[in-house]
Structures are given as C-alpha cells and as structure tokens.
Scaffold this active site. Sequence first.
Site, PDB file in Angstrom:
ATOM      1  N   ASP A  24     -36.324  21.316  -7.506  1.00  0.00           N
ATOM      2  CA  ASP A  24     -37.168  20.126  -7.672  1.00  0.00           C
ATOM      3  C   ASP A  24     -38.311  20.135  -6.665  1.00  0.00           C
ATOM      4  O   ASP A  24     -38.177  20.631  -5.544  1.00  0.00           O
ATOM      5  CB  ASP A  24     -36.339  18.829  -7.541  1.00  0.00           C
ATOM      6  CG  ASP A  24     -35.586  18.720  -6.216  1.00  0.00           C
ATOM      7  OD1 ASP A  24     -34.937  19.711  -5.816  1.00  0.00           O
ATOM      8  OD2 ASP A  24     -35.659  17.654  -5.576  1.00  0.00           O
ATOM      9  N   GLU A  59     -32.900  17.803  -4.375  1.00  0.00           N
ATOM     10  CA  GLU A  59     -32.887  17.850  -2.906  1.00  0.00           C
ATOM     11  C   GLU A  59     -33.869  16.834  -2.331  1.00  0.00           C
ATOM     12  O   GLU A  59     -33.575  16.175  -1.334  1.00  0.00           O
ATOM     13  CB  GLU A  59     -33.262  19.262  -2.410  1.00  0.00           C
ATOM     14  CG  GLU A  59     -33.036  19.469  -0.911  1.00  0.00           C
ATOM     15  CD  GLU A  59     -34.204  19.046  -0.019  1.00  0.00           C
ATOM     16  OE1 GLU A  59     -33.982  18.848   1.183  1.00  0.00           O
ATOM     17  OE2 GLU A  59     -35.339  18.883  -0.531  1.00  0.00           O
TER      18      GLU A  59
END
Lengths: 435, 435
Positions: free
Chosen positions: B96, B161
């Site tokens: 991400d 994350e």
Amino acid sequence: MHEWLQQHRDEGILLLQDLVRIPSTQGNEREAQLLVAKRLHRMKLEVDLWEPDGKTLEAHPFFYSPRSGFEGSPNVVGLLRGTGGGRSIILNGHIDIVPEGDRKAWWHDPYSGKVEDGKLYGRGATDMKGGNTALLLAIQAIQELGIRLKGDVIFQSVVEEESGGAGTLATILRGYQADAALIPEPTNMRIFPKQQGSMWFRIEIKGRSAHGGTRYEGVSAIEKSMLVVQHIRELEDKRNARITDPLYATNPIPIPINLGVIQGGNWPSSVPDSVKLEGRMGVAPEESLVQAKEEMARWLERLQERDSWFKEHPPVLEWFGARWVPGSVDPGHELMRVVTEHYRAVRSEEPVIEASPWGTDGGLLTLLGETPCIIFGPGLTQLAHYPNEHIVLDHLFEAAEIIALTLIEWCGIDESEEEIADGAEAEAIQPGESH
Amino acid sequence: MHEWLQQHRDEGILLLQDLVRIPSTQGNEREAQLLVAKRLHRMKLEVDLWEPDGKTLEAHPFFYSPRSGFEGSPNVVGLLRGTGGGRSIILNGHIDIVPEGDRKAWWHDPYSGKVEDGKLYGRGATDMKGGNTALLLAIQAIQELGIRLKGDVIFQSVVEEESGGAGTLATILRGYQADAALIPEPTNMRIFPKQQGSMWFRIEIKGRSAHGGTRYEGVSAIEKSMLVVQHIRELEDKRNARITDPLYATNPIPIPINLGVIQGGNWPSSVPDSVKLEGRMGVAPEESLVQAKEEMARWLERLQERDSWFKEHPPVLEWFGARWVPGSVDPGHELMRVVTEHYRAVRSEEPVIEASPWGTDGGLLTLLGETPCIIFGPGLTQLAHYPNEHIVLDHLFEAAEIIALTLIEWCGIDESEEEIADGAEAEAIQPGESH
C-alpha cells in the site's frame, strides 16, 4: 407619559412579539421592515423604504459587508417632521438579528416571543427589537398625546448592523443627518457616550513541515504561534495602559485584543507548517482604525526581536471581515445631560455612564454622519447572540419613557395656539415630567 | 550474485516500474498484489493469496485500521520452502502507498515510474515498492542461480501498513512465523535493530465563552492551550532524558511528542471555549504502548499544579487513529551480524546502525509474531509521503545483493549431491561473496 405607556403596555408587548416572531436574519429583513413601515405610516410619519444600492455602497471606504446586493433587505426611515426651530434627532435601531444557533439550547422556540415572569423571550428580543419597540412607543406616545415637536425626529430601522453597518451607511449616504442621535442597543440601561470600535484580523504564522518522528528537522508553527499569542497579549497590555478615560474605570481591559480562532496543521504525525489566528482588535473611542492597524503591524514586526525565525518568516497580517468604527461623544454633550436627567427622574437613581466594550452603528453616525450619537437602551448585553435571549419588559417601558421625555426636551414643544386643538392633552405634558 | 543482479538490472527496473504504475492506495491493492503473486508463482514459490477477514482482525487487541472490510485488498505470501535444517526468515514489505497529494508539486506524473539520472520516480518508489523489488530480486537470484536453501524464506507482500499494520497482523494470525524477519523500509541503507512506536492522541482544552469586547468575562481556551503545549514539551524532555541507548546517539529527540494539529474557536469576536490538539507520541523501543499512555495521562493531571483552571476543567485526553507498536531486537542478534557483514562486503564501508524514528510493521512481527525483525532497505526516508518521491536505483540493487547474501548465510545452503544437478552454478556461490 408614564400613564400612556402603562395603558399601552399590552400593545407594546404585542408589537415586540410580532417583531420577534419574524426571523429577520441577514437577507430576510423585508417582512419585519414592512411591519415597521406600516406602523410608521399609521403613526402618520413620512415613510422612506428603500433597498440600499450595493454598487454605491461598495465604492465607499466605510463599507463592509459579506454581501454586495441588498434585494429583500430594505431600510425604513420614518420622519416625524417638526414644526421648526427645534433640534433634530436620529433614533436608530437595527432590525437584523443573528441566527438562533443551537436550537436545543433554547428553553422555548427561539421565535416564540413567549412572555414569562415579566420577560419576553426570543432571538432579537434584546438585540435589539426591544430597543426598537421602545423607540416606536416613545414616538407613538408623543403623537397620541398630541405633543407637537419643533425639531425633526428621524426614526431609522436599518439592516446589516450585525455584519458591519451597511444599513446605517446607506441612511447616511441617502442624506439623513441630525443634531444628535440615540441608538437603544442593549446596554442594560447604561448610557454610553463613547464606544469601542473593532476590526477583525488574521495572522498566519509559518513553520516548516517534517515527519513527526523526526520533528527536530522541522519548525512547528504551533510552537511559533505561542510566541505570537504572547506577543499580542503584550500589545494589549501596552494599548490598555494608555487608556485613562474615567468612563473605562471599571473595565479591566477597555480595548481588548481577542484571539477567537486558531487553526493549524492537518496531520497528527506531521510538524505543522502553518497556523492561522483570527481575532478582534478593540479600537479606542478616540483612535482611528488606521492608527490601530498600523500599531498592530509595527508590533508584529518586532516579533523578530523575540525569535529570529520571524526575520526570515514574518507572520502575515490581514484585516478581513467585519469592522465597526469607534465613536466618541463628549460626556458633557447636551444630549447626555438630557438623557441623564430623565433617567434620574424615571428610575430614581443615578445612571451608569460608561464607554461601551463593543461597537455599534453609532460610530458611523458620529464619525461619518456627523451626528453625535449616544447609546442607551433596555436589553441585557450578556444575552445578545446567546440562547434564551430575553428582555425585561419593565426596562423596555422605562426606556421608552426616558426616550420620549428626552425627545420632548431635545426637540422642544411647539405650543403655538393654532395647532393646540390637534393634541388635546399636550399642554399637560412638560419635559422632565414622570412618575 | 553481483553479476546476476547486473545482468538482470533492466528486468528489476521494469518490475519496479510495473509496481509504481499501479496506484495501490488503501483499498486498491488487488491489481498490484496479483502482479506480485504471478511473479512469485513464476519463481516457483508456494503462493498464498487471501483477503484478511475484518471480523477476526477487529476482535484483536493489536488491530487498528480505519476500515473493517478488506475486500479487494488481499495479502500475498510466497513460500520458498527450504530443504530442512536451516533457519527460516520472513521478508516483509507493504504494497500500500499513501496518496500522491498535490499533483502540481510533482515534476512527473506520480505514477510514471520515470527513470532519470539513475533514479526512479513515483509514489511508492521509495516507500516501499523499491524495497519489495529488492526482496523479489534477491529471491529470484537465489532461485535462478540454483542455490537450495535449508531454511524457509517467507516473502510477504502486505496491505495496510500505512494505516496501522492490519495486513501484517493478518499474516501473524494466519500462522506465519520465522526465526527472524527483515523489512526493507526506506532507511537510506541504514540498519535499524530497534524502532520507535507511536500513537495518535487528541487533547481537548476547555475555556469559557464570552464576547471578545468583554473578553475578561471569559476564559480563553487558546491561552490555556499554550500552557498545555508547554507542559507537553516538558514531558517530551523528561521522556527523552531517560533514553541512553547509543543507537539514539545522533538523534536530538529520540522519542518526540509531535503536536500536528490545533483547532479552536469559531468566531473572531468570541472568547474560544474549546481548543483541540492532535499529535503523535513516540514510544521507545523497549516501552509498551500502555506505559506511554499512562505516563501522558498522569502528566496531564499535573496541569492543575500549573494553573488551577485545570482542576475544575481538566483537559480531555483521547487516543485515536493510527498506532504502531515499538520493536526492539538486540543489536548483537545473529541476523544483525549477518546483514552487517554483507553490508560491509557489498558497500565497502561500515553501515550506520540506529534506532528508527518511526514505526513499521516490524514492531508487530517482533512483539506479537515472536519473529525478531530488523529494518534495512534502499529508499530515501525523507522522500516518503512527499512529492517527487524517488529511489536511487544503485541502492536498490546493492540492497538486493546484501539481502540475497544474507538469506544464503542465514538459511544455509543445502549442498547435498542428489539435488545439485538442478542448480548448475550453486556450488560457485558462497555466503559473503560479493564484488
């Protein structure tokens, strides 16, 4: 006079209820103004109702409003023409109200006009439809008692006071002027010959962004803004130390600098690179807006003596939004004497005479309109703009009486024979009389 | 190894470009994850691709995410199964990325993957698709060079994350564990055995409203917030004075308390009755989140010693939004020795070994997953989350080489006869070898 007001107490309360029940917020003043105009017409005043011209106003240096069009927002002026030879007076009150805010905080509907324990509730009851009602009752009493005044009484129901005074500015530009003026803003029956002006400012304080985990790589605009807050506190101290006017004797901060809004940063984990402060700078009655602006700008320049960061990154000062020009009338002015005397007579006590801690349209009337204006009215200052705004009805009628007697003495009575027949009871009334 | 990487340089760059060109922001990770899964499959790893179950995660005390559903956001794990008898390792990287922000601040399209002067540009190039590419190249090199490792290599491409680690949490709850772990977050080639944790907090400071013209009737929440800012600075000093770890020797504020957002008041002419501060509290590697929270709460209680206003109106502390658990691996840990040694060999210099000023998913792996995790990767820390994010390609390939050599030494080579035929060149490779 006292008797007439006692007899017309219910009518006065109904009038204030009618006014309070119309939510005449900015842009929605027409209905309330038509009600006022109708009443003035019935009272046989010459009525002037017009929508201010935004273009003309915008070009004027004293214009401030968030809007430039006034469709649906007419001013109303009612002229009670004197027979001549007397002093004229402007009686000014604003019809616009601020929004009701959080309805849940109100005990009653904010537009109910409910009467309870001698108080009338509703947005605008205190600020300042109660004062306007007192003015209308005072004029009506004089008319119905057949008193013929020598000087003109110019009643003004204006829009836009809450947003910077464009309504009163429009009356001045339309040519209305008088020997003096009175505005019955909610002073809680105190008399204000002087009033504070105010202006809004915005200060942007700069920092340098960085990740919060390595915040030492950045410069926090929040930390720098603390220095600016402190610096402004010191300017406030400095400015207030200069105020020696006894009218401010009981006021701990005659001309405050209020910081009302702070906003900065947009992410908890980032060092904020900008903080904006917004506030209101009080301007002393004898000071000009320009002087006050210059003092603030010069003072902010001195921030670099406090912290060299400001040398490379000076805060950006901006004047925006509302402003009210200050006003000052000599406390020894003849209108002050007249109001004070009738106050004593009606209330059997000494009036409190102070300088107001806020601005009204009186600054414009005094400074631009060349019509010395004092502020005196019923209504509770601390309730203006708050939930459960209300007015003590006894104060309203006392104010009406004081104002009516003031008009009679200020404008003078025409007692010439040929007209006496029109007002059967007029000869019984003398200035200063009260119960 | 060096040679293989040199020969496959263009292929590595193409892979990173492919990854950067997919804007895999939160909720949009599927396409990039399928690309990773396909590659792992081609590299003959056992592929595990699944969408984390929001309900299971939500019930876990280490869960934090602004969302509870992970449809369209699969995790991918590729298992390179060892022949047995060696140490296992998790290689973890997040797929991400944070949004590109203000496009006008970018020289190139933020998803161009443009290569210029040995740098590859784009959102995620540094944080951390560059690191992921280094991992994939390291594994591919080992496979293509026919090296058979004894221990398992568990490659993890995780979601989430940037929003609190729910992707890595899901891998732990799925049962993935190893003898050690490495995350190639952008450390700019420094090695971090320890990492700071962090949590977000909000403090509401109360005042009492009043009109700005009579501001002395109110209590300014802005002025009170200045005391709180000062108080928090002192807590930061106190907490950092305790940090004696030499890994923080060069860090002026090892565990900062960053105030990122301030917001209060809503009208320039009113005394503000509330100010909210939002910030990020750094948590020391050996400290627990609970300890840090308690220290903050106790410290804020002491505000009343500073100003009695806080006795009646205590600030309200709230922990909200993201948090990252801290992590600590003994700098003498065997994996540290191995990485350090290969770093020296590949880069011909001493590595910088520090404690990280921010958290990563490594805290979760170490603390909850019982897999000691260190952080080492290419990519420029200070460009993460900023416009014109890019990575120095040489660093990416150097990191790939250091990691490949680390895997070989850590997991061990299986040199048994029967399998040697599969990897013709395997015997030529020895741990620690480089050019």
